[in-house]
Design a protein around this motif. Structure first.
Motif, PDB file in Angstrom:
ATOM      1  N   VAL A  23       1.050  -1.193  -0.148  1.00  0.00           N
ATOM      2  CA  VAL A  23       0.171   0.008   0.017  1.00  0.00           C
ATOM      3  C   VAL A  23       1.034   1.161  -0.380  1.00  0.00           C
ATOM      4  CG1 VAL A  23      -2.112   1.481   1.138  1.00  0.00           C
ATOM      5  CG2 VAL A  23      -2.039  -1.349   1.932  1.00  0.00           C
ATOM      6  N   ARG A  24       0.869   2.108  -1.014  1.00  0.00           N
ATOM      7  CA  ARG A  24       1.450   3.274  -1.065  1.00  0.00           C
ATOM      8  C   ARG A  24       0.751   5.076  -0.712  1.00  0.00           C
ATOM      9  NH1 ARG A  24       5.795   1.906  -6.218  1.00  0.00           N
ATOM     10  NH2 ARG A  24       3.045   1.760  -7.349  1.00  0.00           N
ATOM     11  N   ILE A  25       0.901   4.992  -0.281  1.00  0.00           N
ATOM     12  CA  ILE A  25      -0.138   6.629  -0.272  1.00  0.00           C
ATOM     13  C   ILE A  25       1.073   7.676  -0.919  1.00  0.00           C
ATOM     14  CG2 ILE A  25      -1.713   8.489   1.730  1.00  0.00           C
ATOM     15  CD1 ILE A  25      -2.017   5.546   2.210  1.00  0.00           C
ATOM     16  N   VAL A  26      -0.156   7.483  -1.909  1.00  0.00           N
ATOM     17  CA  VAL A  26       0.762   9.060  -2.643  1.00  0.00           C
ATOM     18  C   VAL A  26      -0.665   9.871  -2.973  1.00  0.00           C
ATOM     19  CG1 VAL A  26       0.502   8.952  -5.544  1.00  0.00           C
ATOM     20  CG2 VAL A  26       0.600   6.824  -4.518  1.00  0.00           C
ATOM     21  N   LYS A  27      -0.243  10.886  -2.542  1.00  0.00           N
ATOM     22  CA  LYS A  27      -0.049  12.598  -2.569  1.00  0.00           C
ATOM     23  C   LYS A  27       0.456  13.688  -2.519  1.00  0.00           C
ATOM     24  CE  LYS A  27      -2.928  15.048   1.063  1.00  0.00           C
ATOM     25  NZ  LYS A  27      -3.805  16.399  -0.169  1.00  0.00           N
TER      26      LYS A  27
END
Lengths: 345, 345, 345, 345
Positions: free
Chosen positions: C268-272
């Motif tokens: 899971v990668r948080i991309v922002k």
């Protein structure tokens, strides 16, 4: 304008649907009937969603076909031959979009279609409906055979060069990038989107049937080799041909050959620019139009001539040039109903 | 495994980025530095979003480059030549992905790159990094020149036929369908999506630079003509070549030529099926892989041989075969880090 | 590594083919059998051309299936139920990729699948194979039910917000952009390339079956509405969800909720991002990978929270998370065989 | 027909180019001048290759603009405001395709465009050129402000429901799938084909400027939330909106609301079929046309109403509805020059 009635046989397919679309927008035509065995009883817009709100026509079964001024046949190859007399009797002018009557030479037909032509004596009575080559014959023809889309792309690009005698007597190699609509409306594993999208499928490396039309209509029946690659465009053909110029001729002579052949043609554009993003013919530019764009590049030190053409296989390649021929036959302005300019971007 | 350090010069481009991706997944390599003048100081995943969470490397300016076991140059053509000595001193093994040292013949370089090579005496010291052709030389080479993507597609497809002497001494015509990634990471009007999508652009009808590599590495320096058409795939090359078989040879001999040449090759597959949806090489199938698929079709009555190949221009066409060569040079298993099988669908 | 045998039932479909691809590259798995009724006797690479040269397995008819350590079922929904006992007996660990055992609540099953579940008493014995939610249960489970691709995209994006209690008790609206591979390998008029290419088809405006999985696995069974639109990508899902943050919570709290939930998650990668071209999750970036990328944007003046996620429906959405669960179950490193980083470009 | 002269300011962009294309095919219009600072002196077909052979117009610099019956402004937002008086004086009827005069409420302008409107007193003098909403006002207007493409898609889909008072007073969530042409003709890294192709980019999760137009023109200024996702289509918008029907209303009432609003509209089609491949609005079907197709699906047990619309952002979304408004203003048949039916396939 005095409207002529037109009936379309095989109107649920892509060729028939495209002719229907063009005919509905043509001020000289009144579409009276459209047949489809499978969709009989359904509105045509169920199959051709672009026609929603444009017509309330429904498909009828072929048995219910009635006589019309013009009968357009958009059937699979060979189907017309099975009911030849019947269909012939249903239109004063009969326009066939299949390959059944494109060729003059029965031997070529047999070689490329794998069986003897059942009505070889009828072949001379049909006119090959390519306006740029046979405009005069088309004017008085009652039996018009639409050309193959790949044949149109190849023939119109090469014809002026052969006519002007510019090419060395060596084989010409033609590579055709074709589209998924060329395989027709019938679904199957080979056209399943996840398999087909992104795929560049060598469809006919050798033995393409349109070779027959190309060879028969070029002066001197030259040796032309076709290789067709199906990309995942929906519409369009990009043709490149590899030939050699005879010694003594130059780029200027090639220009002149095209100008002489096509200077007055409403739907042929010579595209060879030094700047801009679209310097050579490109199927994107002609999508939806009746144009064939033609260009070329000469390799000075070898005499190699690369000829390029682009067209929309369903318009200029099929229904569009057929309608153009019909305009000629009926004495209407040749561009009537065919003036869509295409999009950008 | 004893890891070797590798530094990548020009790592923000597509070739450098692809080598970086492969190197990060390679158990024998430790990427120590990646340069980019424009993106110096930024995480590499800002430019290559697929590497997010895979590395915390940042781009450094080229001035900060330090020596490494292996130096990989992924610069625009000519840039290496401007700092030749400096870069050469920064790696025990230097692997150049540009065209600067691919050719042996300075005359060919001058013809196709428009200027004399500044270090013609250095050309023989470089090994053309195509494993299938020069595996033995690669084993001991400290200067490896990666091949051009179109050259790889063409060369590997034609080499066995020339080596076996199967072809008539006539020009071979090669049509290359190429991709938009081939033009690199630099944006401009020609790559603007609305203009580029759906466009099939004749990019090099004649005079393609990779012709030089092809001709120089085929036995007898045959006459080979390339025409490159840029479609709107992002990755991939589909090559078709048109040649004629000498009398007396058959399809069987072609098969044998390929088997002899590539029977033991880990990344060459001969694809020529009678059934299934993917009967011939297709760029969709090899996307992301280090495979080159090769097939052919013989037209029995004319002897025309259509040769077909497909590869991913950034992998087998560039970074993949470079890494394959590096594996050979380092004595590692040749497929190490290159075993991605591709997708379906 | 001690290899476990795995048999795949329904291996000619896209889910089964993807699991096969992953399993062939996994050091802990030995694929012993792959079934396909239609393609029995054919090499698996006839159907999955990417596997050419990677395996010499042939499809077998399901009747010839023999016991294996792990049985993977990749059948159409409902097919497993028809031979439940038989298949259950053929694997020590059974991993079902269909919807047959995903739900715990028989009423939800009946509502969304239109009939009562035939083995409601069996439902509690299956573990929903979403590692991020049920890792501990998966460790000891012998019956693993893979989640739906759209459910995975939605659930993993929303779960941390519900767990942390950040959202107002109002309906959450989810829009899913899905792909043509989601409809499976079976060809038909709806997937015919010329019709499907360029089409954005509202596939399920309401009543999407994956709603059941989402609702059942979110704390408090919130009201979540799904609308699925099938674009013409081949792979990938882009999910956007519309919710409202409770008063008093800020962007920082959303960040923290995700970090707490997924800080240790390998996939899971948080991309922002504030800069770069790929600032939010994008299916292009995760294609072929086992990542789910999750991002969000908060509209400060309204409290509206737009949550975004992207994954590859066949990998993280189906076969990838199933293999991840299997890795957990077998005590292997969780990322084994799942480390493909994806492409750029 | 008595032709009116029309000059187009900013004709090298996509909006201006599309208006130019339509105007060239319109029997009532004579295009006298097209400006482009960058391309001054070049043939318009250098930029718009579809217009090759259709016009011999060249771009002129804006300084050379002369008065015309109709002045069409296709400039970037804000550019008109900088030379307001000058441009206003150059056309009897002025049609602005930018956002400069779309809004009536200066506060809304300031909120969404980030600065006070420089001529707030002028705002009431402009008519929002959406024929379906303001046909009567358009008939006599000399200052017409074309609507935003996303606003058109949203507004026309929602208007009848609000007018009929069918919706619960809860926020409506709108998801817009937009196209790469929407970002204009200016190239840059974000539109570089290899990066953009296959990418689904969340472009405006919140704060979309077209929200202002939607809210201002819906009865009661309801709460409407827009999220825009840029896919890699070149043209087209697919809008879905999520709302709830008030108790007591049914699908039949929704039908009736649309029929009452649009029963006589030439360019609005309600698409909600039980069979066929295109059951709901689809941007593929309307590409190149001036149609907006609108459909809906009601979830019986929750009252959730999903509204769907599709249009071509450059035609019905921009240049097409502007020309439609011009037809109304000039007293010409409303469909004149706008009858292209779109393609299939």
């Amino acid at each position: 304008m005095d409207r002529k009635t037109v009936a379309i046989v095989g109107g649920s397919g892509y060729a028939g649907g495209e002719f229907l679309r063009l005919a509905l927008g043509h001020p000289g035509l009144e579409v009276t009937q459209v047949t489809s065995r499978r969709f009989a009883g359904e509105f045509v817009h169920l199959v051709h969603p672009n026609l929603r709100g444009r017509t309330s026509l429904k498909f009828i079964p072929p048995e219910k076909l009635e006589p019309a001024d013009i009968l357009v046949l958009a059937l699979p190859h060979g189907a017309f031959l099975e009911e030849y007399e019947r269909y012939l009797g249903l239109g004063k002018v009969v326009l066939d979009l299949s390959a059944d009557f494109r060729l003059k030479d029965p031997a070529l037909y047999e070689k490329y279609y794998g069986r003897p032509h059942p009505f070889p004596e009828e072949l001379p009575r049909w006119v090959y409906a390519v306006p740029e080559l046979y405009r005069e014959r088309i004017r008085t023809a009652d039996r018009l055979a639409g050309a193959g889309c790949n044949a149109t792309a190849t023939l119109l690009a090469l014809y002026p060069l052969f006519r002007a005698g510019l090419l060395q007597p060596r084989p010409v190699f033609v590579t055709l990038l074709i589209s998924t609509s060329a395989a027709g409306r019938e679904a199957g594993p080979a056209s399943h989107h996840p398999e087909r999208a992104g795929s560049y499928r060598v469809y006919k490396a050798t033995g393409h049937r349109h070779t027959a039309e190309v060879v028969e209509n070029l002066p001197g029946r030259p040796e032309v080799h076709l290789t067709a690659i199906a990309t995942d465009r929906v519409r369009g053909i990009l043709m490149t041909a590899q030939a050699f110029l005879l010694d003594g001729w130059s780029e200027r002579d090639v220009w002149q050959a095209y100008r002489e052949a096509y200077g007055q043609e409403p739907f042929v554009r010579i595209v060879k620019q030094k700047k801009g993003l679209f310097r050579y013919p490109d199927p994107k530019v002609v999508e939806g139009t009746n144009y064939i764009d033609i260009g070329f590049e000469l390799e000075a030190d070898t005499g190699r001539l690369v000829v390029i053409s682009a067209l929309d296989n369903l318009v200029k390649g099929t229904a569009g040039h057929a309608l153009q021929a019909l305009n000629i036959r009926m004495g209407w302005p040749e561009t009537l109903g065919l003036d869509f300019p295409g999009f950008h971007p």
